[in-house]
Design a protein around this motif. Structure first.
Motif, short mmCIF file in Angstrom:
data_model
loop_
_atom_site.label_atom_id
_atom_site.label_comp_id
_atom_site.label_asym_id
_atom_site.label_seq_id
_atom_site.Cartn_x
_atom_site.Cartn_y
_atom_site.Cartn_z
N GLU B 315 -17.79 4.54 -7.26
CA GLU B 315 -18.12 3.39 -8.60
C GLU B 315 -17.23 2.40 -8.63
O GLU B 315 -17.49 1.40 -9.51
N CYS B 316 -16.04 2.66 -8.02
CA CYS B 316 -15.10 1.52 -8.20
C CYS B 316 -15.00 0.66 -6.79
O CYS B 316 -14.18 -0.15 -6.69
N LYS B 317 -16.09 0.54 -6.21
CA LYS B 317 -15.82 0.06 -4.98
C LYS B 317 -15.92 -1.55 -4.93
O LYS B 317 -15.47 -2.18 -3.92
N ASP B 318 -16.25 -2.26 -6.12
CA ASP B 318 -16.15 -3.59 -6.31
C ASP B 318 -14.85 -4.19 -6.72
O ASP B 318 -14.36 -5.33 -7.05
N VAL B 319 -13.87 -3.03 -7.01
CA VAL B 319 -12.44 -3.47 -7.50
C VAL B 319 -11.68 -3.91 -6.32
O VAL B 319 -11.22 -3.30 -5.52
N LYS B 320 -11.17 -5.12 -6.44
CA LYS B 320 -10.36 -5.64 -5.25
C LYS B 320 -8.94 -5.28 -5.49
O LYS B 320 -8.46 -5.53 -6.71
N ILE B 321 -8.43 -4.92 -4.50
CA ILE B 321 -6.82 -4.39 -4.84
C ILE B 321 -5.98 -5.43 -3.95
O ILE B 321 -6.38 -6.13 -3.14
N ASP B 322 -4.55 -5.44 -4.60
CA ASP B 322 -3.54 -5.95 -3.94
C ASP B 322 -2.70 -5.32 -2.99
O ASP B 322 -1.85 -5.85 -2.00
N ARG B 323 -2.64 -4.04 -3.32
CA ARG B 323 -1.86 -3.31 -2.47
C ARG B 323 -1.80 -1.76 -2.47
O ARG B 323 -2.71 -1.38 -3.32
N VAL B 324 -1.28 -0.93 -1.73
CA VAL B 324 -1.48 0.48 -1.65
C VAL B 324 -0.22 1.12 -1.59
O VAL B 324 0.53 0.66 -0.96
N TYR B 325 0.23 2.11 -2.36
CA TYR B 325 1.44 2.88 -2.49
C TYR B 325 1.01 4.25 -2.07
O TYR B 325 0.44 4.91 -2.84
N ILE B 326 1.60 4.94 -1.07
CA ILE B 326 1.48 6.26 -0.76
C ILE B 326 2.99 6.93 -0.73
O ILE B 326 3.88 6.64 0.26
N GLY B 327 3.31 7.73 -1.93
CA GLY B 327 4.50 8.26 -1.94
C GLY B 327 4.69 9.17 -3.27
O GLY B 327 3.51 9.40 -3.64
N SER B 328 6.00 9.48 -3.63
CA SER B 328 6.32 10.27 -4.62
C SER B 328 5.94 11.65 -4.41
O SER B 328 5.60 12.02 -3.63
N CYS B 329 6.66 12.65 -5.45
CA CYS B 329 6.40 13.94 -5.59
C CYS B 329 5.14 14.52 -5.47
O CYS B 329 4.73 15.54 -5.05
N THR B 330 4.02 13.44 -6.13
CA THR B 330 2.81 14.13 -6.23
C THR B 330 2.09 13.74 -4.76
O THR B 330 1.24 14.42 -4.60
N GLY B 331 2.43 12.55 -4.28
CA GLY B 331 1.47 12.14 -3.22
C GLY B 331 2.21 11.55 -1.96
O GLY B 331 2.01 10.82 -0.99
N GLY B 332 3.82 12.24 -1.73
CA GLY B 332 4.51 11.80 -0.59
C GLY B 332 5.14 12.70 0.17
O GLY B 332 5.99 12.67 1.07
N LYS B 333 4.23 14.00 0.37
CA LYS B 333 4.72 15.17 0.70
C LYS B 333 4.15 14.80 2.32
O LYS B 333 3.33 14.13 2.59
N THR B 334 4.51 15.74 3.34
CA THR B 334 4.11 15.99 4.72
C THR B 334 2.44 15.95 4.66
O THR B 334 1.75 15.00 5.43
N GLU B 335 1.84 16.66 3.68
CA GLU B 335 0.42 16.92 3.98
C GLU B 335 -0.07 15.68 3.41
O GLU B 335 -1.36 15.28 3.73
N ASP B 336 0.37 15.02 2.67
CA ASP B 336 -0.31 13.73 1.97
C ASP B 336 -0.25 12.56 2.97
O ASP B 336 -1.25 11.82 3.14
N PHE B 337 0.75 12.55 3.65
CA PHE B 337 0.73 11.55 4.87
C PHE B 337 -0.05 12.03 5.89
O PHE B 337 -0.71 11.17 6.57
N MET B 338 -0.03 13.28 6.23
CA MET B 338 -1.06 13.68 7.19
C MET B 338 -2.55 13.31 7.03
O MET B 338 -3.24 12.68 7.77
N ALA B 339 -2.82 13.40 5.80
CA ALA B 339 -4.28 13.10 5.12
C ALA B 339 -4.49 11.60 5.29
O ALA B 339 -5.59 11.21 5.67
N ALA B 340 -3.42 10.69 4.86
CA ALA B 340 -3.61 9.38 5.13
C ALA B 340 -3.67 8.89 6.48
O ALA B 340 -4.66 8.31 6.77
N ALA B 341 -2.96 9.60 7.28
CA ALA B 341 -2.99 9.27 8.95
C ALA B 341 -4.45 9.87 9.40
O ALA B 341 -4.91 8.94 10.29
N LYS B 342 -4.93 10.49 8.82
CA LYS B 342 -6.46 11.17 9.38
C LYS B 342 -7.22 9.85 9.05
O LYS B 342 -8.34 9.83 9.89
#
Lengths: 253, 461
Positions: B315-342
């Motif tokens: 429902e937010c598909k019309d929101v234009k973005i300027d950047r993406v950040y993948i990191g932190s204790c919440t979302g910067g672990k190995t599994e998080d990067f594996m998911a992004a890579a997928k």
């Protein structure tokens, strides 16, 4: 207002004196205006003239932990909404300042609430060019202090000159840090929506004896909740004093 | 699902009206009580105290002030000091703060101090780990049944290991440093039952954002959040950490996941300390229970400016973005990067916006450059990221999750819209007060990077 601050650990709770006290722990001429139970005390030399809004409770100087916390706070209030988080209270870029260093403690105060969006809060909490606030009392909505565990948050408020926060509810770590440091008195309102009935700049009184919050400007009175479990810790003078009082740790050497 | 437990003779339990929850049991054990009730204030023995470069100096200041400048910490093997917040910066005070904690670690002979001296190249600092919560887990400091306190709100992350873990301030930490104890109030427990097969487009981040959106940012204030159910059991340790990490965003005191084979396997070889898992009694009392059929959930985001401002990603598909950040204790672990890579692999295309990657720890960074991504024919995450046009993975630290000093990598210094795998999106969180942050899972973050708009990962998965 010329002020220098030096922080000294002294087991006193409420102190407020306006003359030289020979038995003052520092042995200096000081204006003590810490009106909060605290395991450490700020002594300040200052040469400003008092306005009624800056009056702080006056009780005798005590050299040992006392069980008489402040009973009233009075002055102008600054009004906030819900969910004011710690990044708004003290933005993370200022966390390089170490609260236990007196000069950095003061600097933290100068950045208090600098994270508030100016579109929502056009009145600056701290006047540009100054480093402390004219609003000793904060009125807020729900979940005040949510977010980080940074103790810099209540410290920044205390360093800026805030004496009490009167909010609908608190996030737990902020509340706990306020009690542990004694920097600000975290008081809860009995009812919702009080902040909507107040305006920044209103003259208010917080009366902890009667558990009422009075807005003199608006001519309204609101009920406060009793302090609850934190009471014994605040009364003792913070977590360290409480632990000494209850025998959990031996007295300071 | 209750595992076999030795039964306790009535004489040892006294007249127990009802059983205890995991959190209650851990606190009872750690305060030498046979039973306790939510609401009680008790002195708890602490197993591990963690601090970092931002709060360490203040904590040390208080410790010395209260216990004396020559005082010794209660146990030099139970304190873990992890520089991670403001490391790769030229800010003098930030650098000085790392020196302060180093001096203290040396003076006190602290066993676990993950030092960094050469800021120009993290790899030449063999002791340096990175983000404290991920380092605690990777270094085996998180153990079932124990009590872990840290001077950071996301210390609740460790609840994934079935322990009581929560964030505290400098004064409390200074107290623990000297005594090894703290006065804590026993929280009641909210139970979250997550059942159903996890759809292939969902991650633990979606689950916790769903929950926070449900109960609001104050929904769990002063409470413990217990996560159970078949879905939780199917999660690996890193996903369980993501779940517990954001408990504080709902106001929660701590989060817990019952330890099981997944937990024990993860801990093998990481710790030599004996631990004793505890589990909620069948007759335990929970203050509330929420049930989710995970198979019916969809990818979600938290819109600016609150972690509970939940919306469906699609429902937010019309929101234009300027950047993406993948990191932190919440979302910067190995599994998080594996998911992004997928997601990048599935797309095969390049990102449309600057995409910043900040591995949480040295170990994660190494994994990005060495572990093969399933289904990629042997490519590593780093190769896939490079082909997708992402920024090179940065030095491991907390990075721009909380803004930080002005020269922090990926800090938002102008108003922009960012999709982030981090944990908070309050005004000014990543730097600029008018910045807009959409919290999301690594799948959603990667999908958004590919389109330049907030994007449901089902577009690619």
């Amino acid at each position: 207002m010329a002020t220098t601050l030096s922080s000294i650990q002294a087991p006193v709770s409420t102190i407020c004196a306006f003359s030289q006290r020979p038995h003052c722990p520092t042995g200096t001429q000081s204006l003590l205006f810490v009106s909060k139970p605290s395991n450490y005390v700020i002594f300040a030399k200052t040469s400003y003239s008092f306005k009624p809004s800056k009056i702080r409770p006056i009780t005798a100087l005590r050299a040992t932990p006392s069980s008489s916390p402040p009973t009233t706070f009075h002055g102008q209030c600054y009004v906030l909404g819900d969910n004011i988080d710690t990044d708004q209270i003290i933005p993370a870029e200022h966390l390089t300042l170490v609260p236990s260093k007196p000069d950095e403690y003061k600097k933290l105060g100068s950045f208090a609430f600098s994270g508030l969006p100016t579109s929502l809060y056009p009145i600056p909490f701290i006047q540009p060019g100054t480093d402390s606030t004219q609003y000793p009392i904060i009125i807020a909505g729900a979940n005040f202090g949510c977010g980080s565990s940074r103790e810099h948050a209540p410290v920044a408020l205390g360093a800026a000159g805030v004496r009490a926060v009167v909010a609908e509810s608190y996030a737990r770590i902020f509340f706990r840090n306020s009690v542990a440091t004694g920097e600000v008195y975290p008081i809860e309102l009995e009812h919702e929506g009080v902040n909507k009935q107040c305006t920044t700049g209103d003259i208010v009184t917080v009366d902890l004896d009667r558990n009422v919050f009075i807005n003199h400007t608006k001519g309204k009175e609101f009920v406060l909740k009793p302090i609850g479990d934190a009471g014994p810790v605040i009364d003792a003078g913070g977590i360290f004093a409480y632990a000494r009082k209850t025998g959990m740790i031996s007295s300071m050497v | 699902m209750a595992p076999a437990q030795p039964s306790r003779a009535p004489a040892t339990t006294g007249s127990v009206k009802h059983g205890m929850t995991m959190t209650e049991k851990i606190l009872a054990k750690s305060s030498d009580k046979s039973k306790l009730e939510p609401g009680e204030n008790i002195w708890v023995n602490i197993d591990v105290l963690m601090t970092h470069d931002v709060c360490g100096p203040g904590t040390i200041g208080i410790f010395k002030k209260e216990f004396g400048k020559n005082a010794k910490v209660w146990d030099k093997e139970k304190i873990v000091i992890i520089p991670d917040h403001y490391i790769f910066t030229s800010d003098e005070r930030a650098n000085r703060n790392v020196d302060i904690i180093r001096d203290f670690a040396l003076e006190q002979n602290i066993k676990y101090f993950y030092d960094i001296k050469d800021l120009s190249n993290f790899k030449v600092n063999p002791d340096y780990k990175g983000v404290c919560h991920v380092a605690l887990a990777q270094e085996g400091h998180c153990r079932p049944g124990e009590v872990l306190l840290g001077t950071d709100s996301h210390t609740c992350n460790a609840g994934a290991f079935g322990q009581f873990a929560t964030g505290i301030g400098n004064t409390d930490a200074g107290f623990v440093m000297g005594t090894g104890k703290l006065l804590l109030k026993v929280p009641p427990t909210m139970r979250f039952v997550l059942d159903g097969e996890m759809p292939h487009y969902l991650l633990a981040k979606d689950l916790i954002l769903q929950i926070i959106g449900e109960i609001t940012v104050a929904g769990a204030t002063y409470k413990s959040m217990e996560f159970v159910g078949s879905t939780v059991e199917s999660l690996n340790m890193e996903e369980r950490m993501t779940l517990c990490n954001m408990v504080v965003e709902a106001g929660g005191k701590n989060g817990v996941v019952p330890p099981d084979e997944t937990t024990f396997k993860y801990l093998e070889g990481k710790t030599s300390v004996n631990y004793e898992p505890v589990y909620s009694d069948e007759s335990a009392k929970f203050i509330s229970e929420y049930r989710f059929d995970v198979s019916k959930l969809e990818p979600v985001v938290a819109k600016p400016h609150s972690p509970d401002n939940r919306a469906l990603a699609r429902e937010c598909k019309d929101v234009k973005i300027d950047r993406v950040y993948i990191g932190s204790c919440t979302g910067g672990k190995t599994e998080d990067f594996m998911a992004a890579a997928k997601v990048f692999l599935a797309s095969g295309k390049k990102v449309k916006v600057p995409t910043f990657l900040v591995p949480a720890t040295q170990k994660v960074w190494i994994d990005l450059y060495s572990l093969p991504v399933p289904g990629s024919g042997g490519k590593t995450c780093s190769q896939i990221f490079e082909e997708a046009g992402c920024d090179t993975p940065a030095s491991p630290s907390c990075g721009a999750c909380l803004g930080g000093p002005r020269d922090t990598y990926a800090r938002m210094n102008e108003p922009m819209v960012c999709v982030s795998t981090t944990n908070r999106n309050f005004p000014g969180r990543m730097g600029h007060k008018e910045g807009q942050i959409y919290l999301a899972s690594p799948y959603t973050a990667a999908a958004s990077a590919l389109t330049g708009y907030v994007t449901d990962p089902r577009e690619f998965l």
